[in-house]
Design a protein around this motif. Structure first.
Motif, mmCIF file in Angstrom:
data_model
loop_
_atom_site.group_PDB
_atom_site.id
_atom_site.type_symbol
_atom_site.label_atom_id
_atom_site.label_comp_id
_atom_site.label_asym_id
_atom_site.label_seq_id
_atom_site.Cartn_x
_atom_site.Cartn_y
_atom_site.Cartn_z
ATOM 1 N N MET C 126 -9.545 -17.926 -13.969
ATOM 2 C CA MET C 126 -8.758 -16.804 -14.486
ATOM 3 C C MET C 126 -8.104 -17.147 -15.807
ATOM 4 O O MET C 126 -7.079 -16.577 -16.158
ATOM 5 C CB MET C 126 -7.692 -16.433 -13.469
ATOM 6 C CG MET C 126 -8.284 -16.157 -12.115
ATOM 7 S SD MET C 126 -7.278 -15.113 -11.127
ATOM 8 C CE MET C 126 -8.495 -14.476 -9.995
ATOM 9 N N GLY C 136 1.175 -13.825 -6.648
ATOM 10 C CA GLY C 136 2.325 -14.717 -6.556
ATOM 11 C C GLY C 136 1.921 -16.175 -6.417
ATOM 12 O O GLY C 136 2.437 -17.053 -7.124
ATOM 13 N N PHE D 41 -9.314 -4.302 -11.645
ATOM 14 C CA PHE D 41 -8.577 -4.442 -12.899
ATOM 15 C C PHE D 41 -9.528 -5.032 -13.924
ATOM 16 O O PHE D 41 -9.984 -6.164 -13.762
ATOM 17 C CB PHE D 41 -7.396 -5.388 -12.723
ATOM 18 C CG PHE D 41 -6.423 -4.946 -11.674
ATOM 19 C CD1 PHE D 41 -5.568 -3.887 -11.895
ATOM 20 C CD2 PHE D 41 -6.383 -5.585 -10.446
ATOM 21 C CE1 PHE D 41 -4.673 -3.495 -10.930
ATOM 22 C CE2 PHE D 41 -5.491 -5.195 -9.472
ATOM 23 C CZ PHE D 41 -4.632 -4.145 -9.713
ATOM 24 N N GLY D 67 -4.295 -14.433 -4.098
ATOM 25 C CA GLY D 67 -5.179 -13.563 -4.852
ATOM 26 C C GLY D 67 -6.134 -12.777 -3.992
ATOM 27 O O GLY D 67 -7.050 -12.139 -4.504
ATOM 28 N N GLY D 69 -5.443 -10.173 -2.405
ATOM 29 C CA GLY D 69 -5.189 -8.754 -2.595
ATOM 30 C C GLY D 69 -4.133 -8.197 -1.672
ATOM 31 O O GLY D 69 -4.016 -6.983 -1.517
ATOM 32 N N LYS D 70 -3.350 -9.062 -1.084
ATOM 33 C CA LYS D 70 -2.353 -8.595 -0.124
ATOM 34 C C LYS D 70 -1.269 -7.773 -0.812
ATOM 35 O O LYS D 70 -0.931 -6.664 -0.400
ATOM 36 C CB LYS D 70 -1.721 -9.806 0.585
ATOM 37 C CG LYS D 70 -2.755 -10.705 1.245
ATOM 38 C CD LYS D 70 -2.143 -11.910 1.902
ATOM 39 C CE LYS D 70 -1.517 -12.909 0.936
ATOM 40 N NZ LYS D 70 -2.470 -13.603 0.064
HETATM 41 N N1 LIG Z 1 -2.940 -5.830 -13.172
HETATM 42 C C1 LIG Z 1 -3.816 -6.789 -12.878
HETATM 43 N N2 LIG Z 1 -4.693 -7.168 -13.817
HETATM 44 C C2 LIG Z 1 -5.598 -8.128 -13.534
HETATM 45 N N3 LIG Z 1 -5.692 -8.738 -12.364
HETATM 46 C C3 LIG Z 1 -4.849 -8.397 -11.397
HETATM 47 C C4 LIG Z 1 -3.862 -7.402 -11.603
HETATM 48 N N4 LIG Z 1 -3.165 -7.266 -10.475
HETATM 49 C C5 LIG Z 1 -3.685 -8.129 -9.602
HETATM 50 N N5 LIG Z 1 -4.694 -8.821 -10.149
HETATM 51 C C6 LIG Z 1 -5.507 -9.811 -9.506
HETATM 52 O O1 LIG Z 1 -5.848 -9.307 -8.242
HETATM 53 C C7 LIG Z 1 -5.879 -10.315 -7.296
HETATM 54 C C8 LIG Z 1 -5.060 -9.918 -6.090
HETATM 55 O O2 LIG Z 1 -3.698 -10.090 -6.349
HETATM 56 P P1 LIG Z 1 -2.568 -9.952 -5.244
HETATM 57 O O3 LIG Z 1 -1.264 -10.109 -5.898
HETATM 58 O O4 LIG Z 1 -2.792 -8.744 -4.470
HETATM 59 O O5 LIG Z 1 -2.843 -11.219 -4.350
HETATM 60 P P2 LIG Z 1 -2.078 -11.677 -3.059
HETATM 61 O O6 LIG Z 1 -3.044 -11.532 -1.968
HETATM 62 O O7 LIG Z 1 -0.807 -10.987 -2.942
HETATM 63 O O8 LIG Z 1 -1.875 -13.206 -3.384
HETATM 64 P P3 LIG Z 1 -0.595 -14.150 -3.112
HETATM 65 O O9 LIG Z 1 -0.737 -14.623 -1.742
HETATM 66 O O10 LIG Z 1 -0.794 -15.261 -4.047
HETATM 67 O O11 LIG Z 1 0.593 -13.360 -3.367
HETATM 68 C C9 LIG Z 1 -5.410 -11.574 -7.968
HETATM 69 O O12 LIG Z 1 -6.511 -12.371 -8.271
HETATM 70 C C10 LIG Z 1 -4.764 -11.089 -9.238
HETATM 71 O O13 LIG Z 1 -4.958 -12.021 -10.269
#
Ligand SMILES: Nc1ncnc2c1ncn2[C@@H]1O[C@H](COP(=O)(O)OP(=O)(O)OP(=O)(O)O)[C@@H](O)[C@H]1O
Ligand SMILES: Nc1ncnc2c1ncn2[C@@H]1O[C@H](COP(=O)(O)OP(=O)(O)OP(=O)(O)O)[C@@H](O)[C@H]1O
Ligand SMILES: [Mg+2]
Ligand SMILES: [Mg+2]
Lengths: 371, 547, 232, 277, 417
Positions: C126, C136, D41, D67, D69-70
């Protein structure tokens, strides 16, 4: 009642007390003393003070949206000017056939530019109630439309600031155009009387001064009431974390719109009271720099305190009056210096200093008690 | 040969006079050229000739000029040139004619018009000028340009030939025909042909239309439309030619508007690009930006004062100087004010507003409240003609190129150097950036200096377009903010595109709506556009931007 | 490596750290523990210079008095900092975020060490995405990676495992351990999760309301101490 | 006069626009229903054909690699992010994709953010006050008064989140963990039908974790709770059903034990050591 | 009391956008006062300047005027530049019965008991200038370009009517164009003018473009190659001071119409210029038309005070009508009953040294007309402030004094009864 809430606050009571005392004192000194007396307050000073009070109300309106809502409006001069124009149109119509060309309906500048008849938007302004209503409605409607568009699409921060600036700039250009029917660059001037009182008499000017004081008091209480309510806290919340506020179920854009419209109307009232006191309204009130200056008053006085805005507006304008008189060639140095020095040295404005002083005093009080 | 002017209308008389003078000059030239200059020592003759000029009536003056030419006096050219430049003056007391060599101040240096000897400085009270007016001026000019047609450089010949279009009459036509044979340059020949064709068209010759068709020259067009008014084959051909010309003109007008738009746009970009750094990248609401532009403009003026007589060099030098002056002032502002406002971006508005007032008044007090003159160097004035209907003003061409250079330079600095990275890191999270070892203070100073310096560069460019005065900055500050925000804060490309497109939109609207309304419409457009794209043209998207 | 001596810190009028002592020996991992709001983060901020101290000394590498150094110089001495709340630069790309750390490298190298991409492959995948767009946990990984770019002598970690998926948490622990063993890195760790602390820390220090109340080797961390100071 | 004017205007312009909030209808199935949701995205598929249903009163844990997607999923449910395709329904009556954030929030969906976001300039008390369920339209908010009941409820929550001492302090000065608690407190004040809790125990001590676990389990039943967490100990202590998300879609779903022993989950998420633990 | 200095108020912007024009006027009045004091003052008393700065802010003009009259109790005020500032000050002047000398050319259509207009009315500037263009230059097509405010609007209306009536100019031979204040991008307009002028008829631009907008305008003219010989520009707001900020090289031959030029060849003028240079201690300073207007106004006022033997406003007002003082171009200026003065009208061509060369001049002075004869509504109005008429807008058709003053007088009459 939520409106009475501000009266529970010590600061509001103190503010109102000082305002009432000041207005009364000026009135008494103006009326009761002979001009020779050193304490005599001349008609000139009364007019000056009245103007300051209008500016103070305008500053309060700006502080409401900037301080509490986080909307840095660089276009509040537009609302002020619209209120002023509404009043100016009324005053123009009051002239009647006393104008230079003696036309009973058309103001001089229209006769002069060969207008056949009164444009539609000038109708009704011969009636005081209608004009006074427009003082509120014209800026309110502009704020409503503009705010609706902007807040709906979540324009925030500098983007919002700059389009408010674009708004006032566009209006300025528009009002400069003679085709608009607002007197172009010359604006509206040469007024005779208001509600039947002669504008060139000292008594009327005193009356306007008192009216400005009353308007400031009312505006202040209204703003305080909003700020002290739960809505005020929603404002602060949306100022700091707009998205988060939405997730709590508040329709932030409506809150913003509401407060913005209220603020615009207050600015309109300020403009309406300002015009008869200074005797002219012209498009320069729409100038973006004027709007920026208002923000500067607020910042200098102390943002998000309301009374700070009042202090800032009065202080800066007083300083301007004094400096332009005492050192006409260099007053911009003084004023500019004042802005610079006070920002650097007084991060929270004058209100910040006052609050700090009060806190210190309170602390010394409390430490003394147990001893 | 004399035509009593009183019998003719004033203008027509002058036109006739011009022609006469032209011919006379021609003769003079043809005669004088082969022979070496003959000594002329009877001064009385010259005195008399000049005295004839010192009359009130301009008709009489025209005749006096003619007399001078006829006199075949070898000083005639000198006199006429001085007359044209307003340098031919007469001493009030002794009636002596002098040619002044400089006319600034109260005492003017001069030389004797008859003997050519230096007569020292004369108080201007003592002098009275031999006035000429526009009619005489064009008379003198076209006379001189006739000479140029024969003797001048290629460009001068070209201009002279172009000036002849529409002015050819029987007598001239003959001499032009012969001139045409001698002329080697194709462009000049082309012009001469057109000039002759216009003359022949007036005579009703058909093939003239052919020569003229497709020409965008306005005199040609006038001739054609005059011809088209009539009846017959020539008129029909002329009409057809006109339609064709109109078509071409339309295209040219479109191109012209585009050029105007781009050039206005590059001015906007130049004015805004420094702000795109200080405001867009650093987050300082720099109300003094306009004044930094103003300082840049004043440095151009200053350089021209320091290097009198070399306006071009001065302009070139003022590029680094303007940059440095503004950058230096920027550093002072940063050190004295902005560094104390870290983390309080909105307050920078207040403080820099104060700074802008101070700077304005400073310039008023130290320099003058009046506008200053900035001379446009030779190589920047005028325009390059693409064709007869489309010419691009040179100063604006230079400014466009300059804007591109500045922009590319900035992009390189912000993209390719560590400064670009570090300044963004510092603005996004100051404490953390410092924890990563970034010298935030230095970054602040450098960046602010860069942004301010670029504002200075804008000033250098603007000095070529507009007033150099204390208010210069104020007229650009609002536009600059508008452009930066419209393009999307923090995005240099956005600033470029925003500036250019606002310029083009404005210029497209202007002929149609008028200047005032066009400006209003552009503002309304910005307001509406921001509704659609609340973060400008090139918004920062995604989570990152929200927080 | 790091020695904190009688440190006092105030937020305005409120006294946050009281005569705090702390010792981070060279080549070991010291873990600071304590309930929410006792001042752990504040302590780290004092070390990094983000908060100024009222009194007390902070010695780095035995002889450098940190309190006299400006923030940016501290990192240049070789202190890497992973703050609480990630504090990545949201609008810089992942790669740019990492590159900010190059400023503090003693050797002036201008390349991001390979090791970081090996450790956190997601940062490589990334690298063109903006930091703020990351999830996060990805941000947390970025924050750690960024601190490692400096190749520090002392690594300060404020709850590094927060929001990171379990296998990577374990991996981070292993990396720390390797760095300690191989490069002689010293680590100052703030961690609430006992298993992690027990596994990777060599020593502990418990804080309560701004004071240090217990310290020792990690084996000495008894249930009694835990119930006394870490339970509500 | 000015005042009444403005109020009258407000009424005319806004309040009639406010939709009447109808209670969520769960008679015919789940309280939350996501089908074939996809978000990308700039070409990156953060959510890829996600299907998920949450039953009324359920407590669901969602885990998955960083990452996966949660958080994005929660963004979709709360209206912060609009999916490219798919359906999201709240009960059988409310199509969440047609609503904006405040509307969704007033339907009764509350959220705790991964990164604690509280109103820093407001006091802890005011933070809670704002979060409380109430008529959140403009004029009612303007005229709202702080009744004894409300005060009691806030005090109650304050003690629950152990911030009673700090109640008059601005939330901005709280420590990280304290902000986490405040967010939970705000969620409690909101009394939503569906709670979306993103990493509630990050930065908490073991014991606080236990308390949080208790709290969440006690809520389940009356309210539906969706918890995202990386702390396996915590998840184990509360989980009934666990959903594993990976690369934007469901990788596995089932009881904690099932999920834990799923080799794919071990590979992408838990790692060998965790399994050993 | 008698030894107290006579206070002379100076109401010119020293900051803001108008400072550029107005600050020199302040200096002018100060210089005139100094000179007068050197000559022993007035009525044996010193003159004392009271300077205030209305900062280019129109309401502030009114405020400052009130301050001058009420607080400072000045006997006379010299001031204002823009029409709007004058309009703002006017009610104050009338209310407090002050004396204002207004030195700038303006749109006319005004006559106040308390204001003396020493600048040109439209008939003292634009009409003669257009006559010159038509008769001497042979102009057939006209571009009326101006800044969008009252002065250009009125002037252009008057001119349009005049051109059509007097010279039979057709509609399509007049192009009117308005631009905002400070307009800086003239590319389009200049190119349009160029096109308009290349239709084969002699074309001229009559420019009422104001202030800062002129520099970019002239620059664009020069760059697009519009030569004074092709399309001359006749400006009404460009004087020596404005030229001092322009590189005049490319502008040689463009025109301006004023009532005074610095290059006027008279001893009075040279004396004035020398004094001015000395006062500023700067060889490069220029003089201009509004300065001359103040010179005239100041001398008229001193003359009137001497005549009345007092500085009392009413006495001076009465005394000043009919007063004649020398102007700087070798003639005399007389105060007319309508509070305007007589002036010669000159047309000058721009020289490369930033000066104008006078190319044409009215044979005699022209009296200022407060109410234009070319506007339908003011055609029948005249102003006459002599007793017993004392009216600023007397309608000769209806035989009565229009508007406000009639009312006031009626009231006064009533109250006197
Ligand atoms: N606005 C955005 N532009 C580009 N990529 C994005 C955007 N929002 C989210 N992502 C990507 O989408 C993916 C999912 O992100 P998300 O925050 O939902 O993960 P998560 O499951 O909550 O992870 P964590 O456990 O680390 O919080 C990640 O790889 C993130 O980099
Ligand atoms: N800027 C500030 N101003 C005033 N008080 C503060 C500020 N920041 C933190 N505090 C207070 O200082 C105390 C210690 O905060 P700190 O962040 O160091 O706690 P912590 O031990 O890191 O807690 P956690 O485990 O929640 O991260 C807290 O009570 C907090 O409220
Ligand atoms: Mg912490
Ligand atoms: Mg997440």
């Amino acid at each position: 009642m939520w409106l009475s809430r501000p009266f529970n606050e010590r600061s509001t009571r103190l503010f109102l007390l000082i305002l009432v005392l000041a207005v009364t004192l000026v009135t008494i000194l103006h009326l009761a003393l002979p001009p020779e007396n050193p304490l005599y307050v001349s008609g000139y000073t009364v007019g000056l003070l009245g103007k300051y009070l209008c500016y103070a109300l305008l500053a309060v309106a700006v502080d409401l949206v900037w301080g509490y809502l986080g909307i840095l409006s660089l276009g509040h001069g537009a609302f002020f000017a619209l209120g002023g124009y509404a009043m100016g149109m009324y005053l123009m119509r009051q002239i009647g056939d006393r104008g230079t060309y003696g036309d009973p309906v058309l103001p001089d500048f229209m006769v002069f530019l060969n207008w056949e008849s009164l444009p539609w938007y000038w109708h009704g302004f011969d009636m005081a109630w209608f004009a006074f209503l427009m003082v509120l409605l014209a800026p309110g409607a502009l704020a409503l439309v503009f705010g609706y568009l902007a807040f709906r699409s979540r324009v925030t921060g500098v983007y919002l600031s700059i389009i408010t600036q674009a708004m006032t700039f566009a209006l300025m250009l528009a009002f400069f155009r003679n085709e608009m029917g607002f007197g172009g660059n010359n604006g509206l001037t040469d007024f005779y009387d208001i509600l039947g009182f002669d504008l060139r008499s000292g008594a009327t000017r005193l009356g306007l001064f008192i009216a400005s004081g009353v308007a400031l008091a009312l505006g202040y209480v209204l703003c305080r009431a909003i700020v002290a309510s739960k809505l005020g806290r929603v404002c602060v919340a949306s100022r700091d974390a707009e998205a988060r506020t939405r997730f709590l179920g508040y329709r932030v854009e409506r809150v913003q719109l509401f407060v913005f419209v209220v603020s615009a109307m207050l600015a309109g009232v300020a403009g309406a009271l300002y015009v008869p006191q200074v005797g002219i309204i012209n498009p320069s009130e729409f100038e973006p720099l004027f709007s920026i200056e208002i923000v500067v008053w607020v910042a200098l006085g102390g943002r998000a305190t309301l009374y700070g805005a009042v202090i800032g507006a009065i202080l800066v304008n007083y300083a301007k009056t004094v400096f332009t008189g005492v050192m006409p060639d260099a007053w911009l140095f003084a004023l500019g210096g004042l802005f610079v020095v006070s920002t650097v040295l007084l991060p929270k404005g004058i209100a910040g200093v006052l609050a700090y002083r009060r806190k210190q005093r309170n602390e010394s009080d409390t430490t003394e008690v147990p001893a | 040969m004399r035509i009593p002017c009183t019998l003719m209308g004033q203008t027509r008389c002058h036109a006739a006079m011009t022609r006469i003078v032209n011919l006379w000059l021609l003769c003079l030239l043809l005669i004088a050229l082969p022979f070496a200059a003959m000594a002329q020592d009877d001064a009385d003759d010259g005195q008399a000739l000049l005295e004839a000029l010192d009359v009130r009536s301009f008709q009489d003056k025209a005749e006096a000029i003619e007399a001078i030419i006829q006199s075949e006096d070898e000083r005639a050219n000198d006199w006429l040139q001085a007359l044209l430049d307003g340098d031919l003056q007469r001493h009030k007391d002794d009636g002596r004619f002098v040619i002044i060599t400089d006319n600034v101040g109260r005492e003017w240096p001069a030389r004797d018009a008859l003997t050519g000897e230096d007569v020292g400085e004369i108080s201007r009270r003592e002098l009275s000028r031999i006035d000429i007016n526009n009619a005489l001026r064009s008379q003198l000019r076209s006379a001189l340009s006739m000479v140029e047609l024969y003797t001048g450089e290629r460009d001068e010949r070209l201009d002279a030939a172009e000036g002849l279009i529409g002015d050819v009459d029987d007598e001239l036509a003959d001499s032009l025909e012969s001139r045409l044979d001698d002329e080697a340059d194709a462009d000049v020949r082309n012009r001469l042909n057109q000039a002759l064709a216009v003359y022949r068209l007036e005579q009703g010759e058909m093939d003239a239309v052919e020569t003229l068709s497709g020409s965008l020259n306005s005199d040609v067009r006038i001739a054609l439309s005059r011809a088209a008014e009539g009846e017959g084959a020539v008129a029909d051909a002329a009409r057809a030619a006109l339609v064709d010309i109109e078509q071409k003109l339309k295209v040219n007008r479109g191109l012209e508007t585009l050029y105007f738009g781009l050039s206005m746009g590059s001015v906007l970009v130049l004015a805004a690009i420094g702000l795109a750094i200080t405001f867009g990248v650093m987050g300082v609401i720099n109300m003094a930006h306009g004044e930094l532009i103003m300082l840049g403009a004043y440095s151009t003026w200053m350089m021209q004062q320091l290097l009198p007589g070399h306006p071009g060099l001065a302009v070139l030098l003022s590029i680094p100087v303007g940059f440095l002056v503004s950058a230096l002032v920027g550093v002072i502002i940063e050190r004295s004010v902005i560094q104390h406002l870290k983390g309080r971006p909105l307050e920078t508005l207040l403080a820099t507003f104060g700074v802008s007032l101070i700077l304005q008044q400073l310039v008023r007090t130290v320099v003058s409240p009046l506008n200053r003159t900035v001379t446009t160097p030779e190589w920047m004035s005028g325009s390059v003609a693409i064709n007869d209907a489309l010419s691009l003003t040179l100063n604006r061409l230079y400014i466009m190129a300059f804007a591109v250079l500045v922009f590319v330079g900035l992009i390189l600095i912000m993209r390719r150097t560590r400064l670009g990275l570090e300044v963004r890191a510092v603005t996004q999270n100051r404490a953390m950036a410092r924890s990563m070892g970034i010298r935030a203070t230095r970054v602040d100073i450098l960046t602010f200096a860069l942004g301010s310096g670029v504002a200075g560069l804008a000033g250098v460019a603007l000095a070529q377009l507009t007033n150099v005065g204390p208010n210069l900055g104020q007229s650009y500050i609002i536009d600059s903010f508008m452009v930066v925000v419209f393009g999307g804060v923090g995005n240099l490309w956005g600033t470029l595109v925003a500036g250019l497109s606002l310029g083009v939109i404005n210029q497209i609207l202007e002929p149609w709506a008028g200047a005032v309304l066009a400006k209003i419409l552009v503002l309304v457009f910005i307001i509406l556009f921001i509704q659609k794209r609340p973060r400008g043209l090139f918004p920062q998207k995604g989570r990152a931007a929200e927080g | 490596m790091l020695k904190v001596d009688k440190l006092n810190h105030y937020y305005g009028e409120s006294h946050t750290l009281w005569d705090l002592d702390l010792d981070v020996p060279q080549g070991e991992c010291t873990c600071v523990m304590g309930r929410n709001g006792v001042g752990k983060t504040t302590l780290l901020k004092c070390v990094m210079g983000e908060e100024s101290t009222r009194s007390g000394r902070i010695l780095f590498a035995d002889d450098v008095e940190l309190t006299r150094k400006r923030i940016e110089e501290r990192s240049r001495l070789g202190i890497g900092y992973v703050p609480q709340g990630r504090q990545i630069f949201p609008l810089l790309t992942v790669e740019e975020n990492l590159r900010t750390g190059l400023a503090a490298r003693a050797d002036g190298k201008q390349k991001i060490p390979e090791r970081i991409h090996e450790l956190f492959p997601v940062l490589h995948d990334m690298r063109h995405r903006r930091g703020g767009d990351l999830s996060g946990g990805q941000q947390q990984q970025l924050a750690i990676g960024r601190a490692l770019v400096i190749e520090p002598r002392l690594l300060i970690l404020d709850e590094p495992g927060e929001g990171i998926q379990p296998n990577i948490v374990a991996q981070i622990g292993e990396v720390i351990r390797t760095l300690i063993r191989e490069d002689g890195l010293s680590v100052l760790l703030v961690e609430q999760k006992l298993p992690f602390a027990r596994k990777y820390a060599d020593r502990f220090m418990i804080m309560d309301r701004g004071r240090h109340v217990a310290k020792g080797g990690i084996d000495e961390l008894s249930d009694d101490l835990i119930t006394r100071y870490l339970t509500v | 006069m000015n005042l009444w004017q403005s109020m009258a205007r407000r009424d005319r312009v806004f309040e009639f626009l406010a939709p009447a909030i109808s209670p969520v209808d769960v008679r015919h199935g789940p309280i939350l229903y996501m089908e074939d949701v996809t978000v990308s995205f700039d070409g990156f598929r953060a959510i890829d054909n996600l299907n998920l249903t949450i039953d009324d009163g359920e407590l669901r844990c969602i885990i998955g690699p960083n990452g996966a997607g949660k958080t994005t999923m929660m963004d979709i449910i709360t209206g912060k992010t609009r999916p490219d395709t798919g359906d999201v329904w709240f009960g059988s009556r409310h199509d969440l994709l047609t609503m904006n954030e405040p509307e969704i929030a007033s339907l009764g969906i509350g959220r705790k953010f991964q990164k604690p976001t509280v109103f820093e300039a407001l006091t802890v008390f005011e933070n809670l006050e704002l979060a409380m369920t109430a008529d959140k339209r403009v004029i009612p908010t303007l005229t709202a008064r702080l009744t004894g009941d409300v005060r009691d409820r806030i005090e109650e929550v304050l003690t629950m989140i152990q911030l009673a001492d700090q109640q008059a302090q601005p939330a901005g000065i709280l420590s990280h963990g304290q902000k986490q608690w405040l967010e939970i407190g705000m969620l409690l004040m909101q009394r939503p039908r569906l709670l979306l809790v993103d990493e509630p125990v990050a930065g908490m001590t073991e014991q606080e974790m236990e308390r949080t676990a208790e709290l969440l389990t006690s809520l389940a039943g009356k309210q539906s709770v969706v918890v995202v967490e990386h702390d396996m100990g915590f998840v184990r202590s509360i989980a009934r059903t666990v959903t594993v998300l990976h690369q934007g879609s469901v990788l596995a779903e089932g009881s904690m034990d099932q999920v834990q022993s799923d080799p794919r989950v071990i590979e992408v998420y838990l790692g060998e050591s965790e399994e050993a633990a | 009391q008698d030894d107290d200095p006579i206070k002379v108020g100076i109401l010119h912007s020293l900051s803001g956008t108008m400072a550029i024009s107005e600050s020199t006027l302040k200096d002018t009045v100060e210089m005139l006062i100094e000179q007068q004091n050197e000559r022993g003052g007035l009525l044996g008393r010193e003159l004392e300047p009271v300077v205030v700065d209305p900062a280019s802010d129109w309401p502030l003009f009114a405020e400052r005027a009130r301050e001058l009259l009420e607080q400072e109790e000045v006997d006379v005020i010299f001031g204002n530049w823009t029409s709007v500032s004058r309009k703002a000050v006017l009610p104050v002047m009338e209310e407090l019965n002050g004396l204002l000398f207004y030195p700038v050319q303006y749109e006319g259509e005004e006559s106040s008991e308390n204001v003396f207009y020493t600048g040109a009315a439209p008939n003292q500037q634009s009409i003669p200038a257009v006559n010159y263009l038509h008769d001497q230059v042979g102009v057939e097509r006209w571009v009326l370009a101006g800044t969008d405010y009252v002065f250009p609007r009125t002037t252009n209306r008057i001119l349009e009517a005049y051109l059509k009536d007097e010279f039979g100019v057709a509609d399509e031979d007049i192009m009117v164009n308005y631009t905002p204040f400070g307009h800086s991008d003239w590319q389009n307009i200049v190119s349009e003018i160029k096109r308009f002028g290349s239709e084969g008829k002699k074309t001229a631009v009559v420019s009422t473009i104001n202030g800062d907008a002129n520099v970019p305008f002239y620059r664009e003219l020069g760059n697009q190659g519009i030569d004074a010989a092709d399309i001359p520009v006749m400006a009404f707001s460009v004087g020596e001071q404005e030229l001092s900020g322009i590189d005049t090289g490319p502008l040689v031959g463009h025109l301006a119409a004023w009532n005074y030029f610095m290059s006027v060849d008279t001893d009075a003028n040279y004396d004035f210029i020398d004094a001015w240079i000395e006062y500023n201690d700067d060889e490069e300073v220029v003089t201009n038309d509004p300065m001359e207007a103040h010179y005239i106004g100041f001398n008229m006022w001193t003359e009137a005070v001497r005549k009345a033997g007092t500085t009392d406003v009413d006495a001076v007002k009465d005394a000043i009508i009919g007063v004649s003082v020398p102007n700087l171009s070798g003639g005399y200026a007389t105060m007319m009953p309508n509070h305007h003065i007589t002036k010669p009208v000159m047309v000058g061509e721009i020289q490369d040294n930033g000066q104008f060369a006078v190319v044409w001049e009215t044979p005699s002075t022209v009296a200022g007309d407060a109410w234009s004869d070319y506007l339908p509504d003011s055609r029948d109005l005249i102003a006459d402030w002599r007793k017993p008429m004392e009216c600023g807008n007397y309608n000769v058709e209806e035989g009565e004094c229009m508007g406000s003053d009639a009312e006031e007088q009626a009231e006064e009459a009533l109250s006197e009864d």
